[in-house]
Motif scaffolding. Structure first.
Motif, PDB file in Angstrom:
ATOM      1  N   SER A 120     -42.515 -54.467  24.718  1.00 57.89           N
ATOM      2  CA  SER A 120     -41.215 -54.065  25.059  1.00 57.89           C
ATOM      3  C   SER A 120     -40.542 -53.699  23.916  1.00 57.89           C
ATOM      4  CB  SER A 120     -40.439 -55.075  25.856  1.00 57.89           C
ATOM      5  OG  SER A 120     -39.095 -54.136  25.979  1.00 57.89           O
ATOM      6  N   ASP A 121     -39.903 -52.313  23.820  1.00 57.71           N
ATOM      7  CA  ASP A 121     -39.056 -51.765  22.819  1.00 57.71           C
ATOM      8  C   ASP A 121     -37.476 -51.970  23.227  1.00 57.71           C
ATOM      9  OD1 ASP A 121     -38.797 -49.858  24.916  1.00 57.71           O
ATOM     10  OD2 ASP A 121     -39.448 -48.157  23.470  1.00 57.71           O
ATOM     11  N   PHE A 122     -37.389 -52.709  24.379  1.00 52.56           N
ATOM     12  CA  PHE A 122     -35.989 -52.801  24.817  1.00 52.56           C
ATOM     13  C   PHE A 122     -35.155 -51.573  25.102  1.00 52.56           C
ATOM     14  CE2 PHE A 122     -37.134 -57.222  22.576  1.00 52.56           C
ATOM     15  CZ  PHE A 122     -37.138 -57.624  23.712  1.00 52.56           C
ATOM     16  N   SER A 123     -35.897 -50.646  25.477  1.00 54.05           N
ATOM     17  CA  SER A 123     -34.931 -49.469  26.189  1.00 54.05           C
ATOM     18  C   SER A 123     -34.722 -49.599  27.394  1.00 54.05           C
ATOM     19  CB  SER A 123     -35.967 -48.314  25.765  1.00 54.05           C
ATOM     20  OG  SER A 123     -37.294 -48.497  26.612  1.00 54.05           O
ATOM     21  N   SER A 124     -35.137 -50.445  28.258  1.00 55.99           N
ATOM     22  CA  SER A 124     -34.621 -50.827  29.472  1.00 55.99           C
ATOM     23  C   SER A 124     -34.897 -52.382  29.742  1.00 55.99           C
ATOM     24  CB  SER A 124     -35.412 -50.153  30.379  1.00 55.99           C
ATOM     25  OG  SER A 124     -36.709 -50.639  30.794  1.00 55.99           O
ATOM     26  N   MET A 125     -34.199 -52.898  30.853  1.00 59.82           N
ATOM     27  CA  MET A 125     -34.264 -54.145  31.129  1.00 59.82           C
ATOM     28  C   MET A 125     -35.360 -54.412  32.272  1.00 59.82           C
ATOM     29  SD  MET A 125     -31.821 -56.142  29.491  1.00 59.82           S
ATOM     30  CE  MET A 125     -31.640 -57.535  30.627  1.00 59.82           C
ATOM     31  N   LYS A 129     -36.204 -60.789  32.729  1.00 61.86           N
ATOM     32  CA  LYS A 129     -35.355 -61.516  33.719  1.00 61.86           C
ATOM     33  C   LYS A 129     -34.329 -62.257  33.143  1.00 61.86           C
ATOM     34  CE  LYS A 129     -36.309 -65.554  36.713  1.00 61.86           C
ATOM     35  NZ  LYS A 129     -37.250 -66.586  37.118  1.00 61.86           N
ATOM     36  N   VAL A 130     -33.148 -62.158  33.546  1.00 57.26           N
ATOM     37  CA  VAL A 130     -31.953 -62.801  32.747  1.00 57.26           C
ATOM     38  C   VAL A 130     -31.718 -63.941  33.452  1.00 57.26           C
ATOM     39  CG1 VAL A 130     -29.349 -62.555  32.665  1.00 57.26           C
ATOM     40  CG2 VAL A 130     -30.686 -60.495  32.489  1.00 57.26           C
ATOM     41  N   LEU A 131     -31.741 -64.988  32.796  1.00 54.05           N
ATOM     42  CA  LEU A 131     -31.706 -66.281  33.153  1.00 54.05           C
ATOM     43  C   LEU A 131     -30.099 -66.787  33.195  1.00 54.05           C
ATOM     44  CD1 LEU A 131     -34.684 -67.974  31.527  1.00 54.05           C
ATOM     45  CD2 LEU A 131     -34.604 -67.123  33.849  1.00 54.05           C
ATOM     46  N   ALA A 150     -26.965 -68.007  26.590  1.00 53.91           N
ATOM     47  CA  ALA A 150     -27.523 -66.529  26.971  1.00 53.91           C
ATOM     48  C   ALA A 150     -28.942 -66.842  26.939  1.00 53.91           C
ATOM     49  CB  ALA A 150     -26.977 -65.245  26.514  1.00 53.91           C
ATOM     50  N   ARG A 151     -29.838 -66.470  28.168  1.00 57.27           N
ATOM     51  CA  ARG A 151     -31.121 -66.500  28.003  1.00 57.27           C
ATOM     52  C   ARG A 151     -31.838 -65.587  28.847  1.00 57.27           C
ATOM     53  NH1 ARG A 151     -31.335 -73.077  29.894  1.00 57.27           N
ATOM     54  NH2 ARG A 151     -30.639 -74.013  27.858  1.00 57.27           N
ATOM     55  N   VAL A 152     -33.063 -65.039  28.455  1.00 56.66           N
ATOM     56  CA  VAL A 152     -33.769 -64.211  29.270  1.00 56.66           C
ATOM     57  C   VAL A 152     -35.230 -64.611  29.084  1.00 56.66           C
ATOM     58  CG1 VAL A 152     -32.180 -62.328  28.861  1.00 56.66           C
ATOM     59  CG2 VAL A 152     -34.091 -62.558  27.302  1.00 56.66           C
ATOM     60  N   ALA A 153     -35.966 -64.242  30.145  1.00 53.21           N
ATOM     61  CA  ALA A 153     -37.227 -64.575  30.149  1.00 53.21           C
ATOM     62  C   ALA A 153     -38.401 -63.068  30.453  1.00 53.21           C
ATOM     63  CB  ALA A 153     -37.740 -65.600  31.147  1.00 53.21           C
ATOM     64  N   PHE A 154     -39.680 -63.246  30.028  1.00 55.05           N
ATOM     65  CA  PHE A 154     -40.421 -62.153  30.413  1.00 55.05           C
ATOM     66  C   PHE A 154     -41.824 -62.651  30.240  1.00 55.05           C
ATOM     67  CE2 PHE A 154     -38.384 -61.720  26.031  1.00 55.05           C
ATOM     68  CZ  PHE A 154     -39.428 -61.910  25.168  1.00 55.05           C
ATOM     69  N   SER A 182     -43.111 -71.187  27.955  1.00 50.34           N
ATOM     70  CA  SER A 182     -42.097 -71.649  28.686  1.00 50.34           C
ATOM     71  C   SER A 182     -42.288 -71.407  30.393  1.00 50.34           C
ATOM     72  CB  SER A 182     -40.755 -71.120  28.283  1.00 50.34           C
ATOM     73  OG  SER A 182     -40.894 -69.435  28.229  1.00 50.34           O
ATOM     74  N   ASP A 183     -41.472 -71.915  31.261  1.00 50.44           N
ATOM     75  CA  ASP A 183     -41.739 -71.753  32.474  1.00 50.44           C
ATOM     76  C   ASP A 183     -40.980 -70.401  32.895  1.00 50.44           C
ATOM     77  OD1 ASP A 183     -39.269 -72.991  32.643  1.00 50.44           O
ATOM     78  OD2 ASP A 183     -40.003 -74.825  33.587  1.00 50.44           O
ATOM     79  N   GLY A 184     -40.041 -69.998  32.412  1.00 48.46           N
ATOM     80  CA  GLY A 184     -39.222 -68.716  32.657  1.00 48.46           C
ATOM     81  C   GLY A 184     -38.142 -69.247  33.830  1.00 48.46           C
ATOM     82  N   LYS A 185     -37.803 -70.492  33.906  1.00 46.78           N
ATOM     83  CA  LYS A 185     -36.986 -70.740  34.990  1.00 46.78           C
ATOM     84  C   LYS A 185     -35.308 -71.024  34.408  1.00 46.78           C
ATOM     85  CE  LYS A 185     -40.188 -73.593  37.554  1.00 46.78           C
ATOM     86  NZ  LYS A 185     -40.365 -75.088  38.251  1.00 46.78           N
ATOM     87  N   ALA A 186     -34.304 -70.990  35.051  1.00 45.65           N
ATOM     88  CA  ALA A 186     -32.868 -71.025  34.798  1.00 45.65           C
ATOM     89  C   ALA A 186     -33.078 -72.266  33.730  1.00 45.65           C
ATOM     90  CB  ALA A 186     -32.136 -71.025  35.721  1.00 45.65           C
TER      91      ALA A 186
END
Length: 287
Positions: A120-125, A129-131, A150-154, A182-186
């Motif tokens: 990802s070049d982070f040109s979009s979300m 996944k915003v945690l 602040a956390r995000v997962a992908f 990681s498990d990508g959970k909140a």
């Protein structure tokens, strides 16, 4: 007194249209000229670094320097050059004084059978996944806004052995973290590498996280004196193969550890307290 005739509405609209056409024609040329200038400056920077490294190796019996910063500390460089386009300089070869740039000269291409697991070049979300916290895309970088955690997962929670490469800039605050396996959970679980100038006198470190609760560091090393912590893009590379993990910053290995707790999982990012950071790109390749 005789009044001068004013422009009519039609004349004004025609003038604006002509200016718009001229701007549209000129702007791409200006952008291209700026881009070429940055490419030329980057090439000149790399040549300066390579010359300094060559002198270093001559005086140290062909032994490579530990980092570009060491060349400055040893007065082989007056200053550490930086790519004005945000690229990260890294040694292409340990056997020769050849410097690459993540923006302008990057000869490492994955084999056709080794396509990236995620990029990802982070040109979009769209793939993020915003945690927790607030995140935005601005000028093709992803950044956190507001204070606090602040956390995000992908990515895929089934990833096992892989190499993660991230380009990021810390603008202010205590630091940022990179989750892997990681498990990508909140309430996330997995490993987190932290670029952490707020820890002690500043450190690169790895923690284990269980349901959002962090352990004390399981590996850490102090940030070197003179390292440009803020407002400079750095490349973070995390290699996790089997139980062994190796962490690189700008091509220099900073941490090696062995731990069997988490053997697979996705990736993510975190910031905390009043941190402001920009994340430019991320790629995850199979090992």
């Amino acid at each position: 007194m005789k009044r001068r005739p004013a422009f009519t509405l039609m004349e004004t609209m025609l003038s604006v249209a002509i200016i718009g056409v001229l701007a549209a024609a000129v702007t791409p040329k200006v952008v291209l000229a700026v881009r070429k200038s940055k490419i030329s400056q980057c090439a000149a920077n790399r040549a300066v670094i390579e010359q300094a490294e060559t002198r270093y190796r001559i005086e140290h019996d062909k032994t490579p320097s530990a980092s570009i910063a060491e060349l400055k500390d040893g007065r082989y460089l007056d200053r550490v050059p930086y790519c004005t386009a945000g690229g990260v300089y890294i040694w292409v070869s340990t056997s020769a004084a050849v410097v690459g740039c993540s923006m302008h000269y990057w000869p490492f291409e994955p084999a056709a059978s080794q396509a990236p697991l995620f990029s990802s070049d982070f040109s979009s979300m769209s793939m993020i996944k915003v945690l927790s916290g607030k995140w935005v895309i601005a000028h093709d970088v992803m950044k956190n806004i507001g204070d606090g955690e602040a956390r995000v997962a992908f990515g895929d929670n089934g990833w096992k052995d892989c190499h993660l490469t991230l380009s990021a800039t810390l603008n202010s605050g205590r630091g940022y973290g990179v989750y892997y396996r990681s498990d990508g959970k909140a309430a996330i679980s997995g490993y987190v590498f932290q670029y952490d100038p707020g820890f002690g006198h500043g450190a690169f470190l790895v923690r284990k996280v269980a349901a959002g609760v962090e352990s004390p560091p399981i590996a850490s090393v102090g940030i070197p004196a003179g390292f440009p912590v803020y407002d400079v893009p750095h490349q973070i590379r995390i290699s996790a193969v089997g139980d062994e993990q190796n962490i690189f910053v700008d091509g220099n290995k900073v941490l090696t550890l062995t731990d069997p707790t988490f053997s697979y999982g996705s990736a993510g990012l975190r910031t905390w307290d009043n941190t402001r950071a920009e994340f430019d790109s991320v790629t995850i390749n199979p090992a």
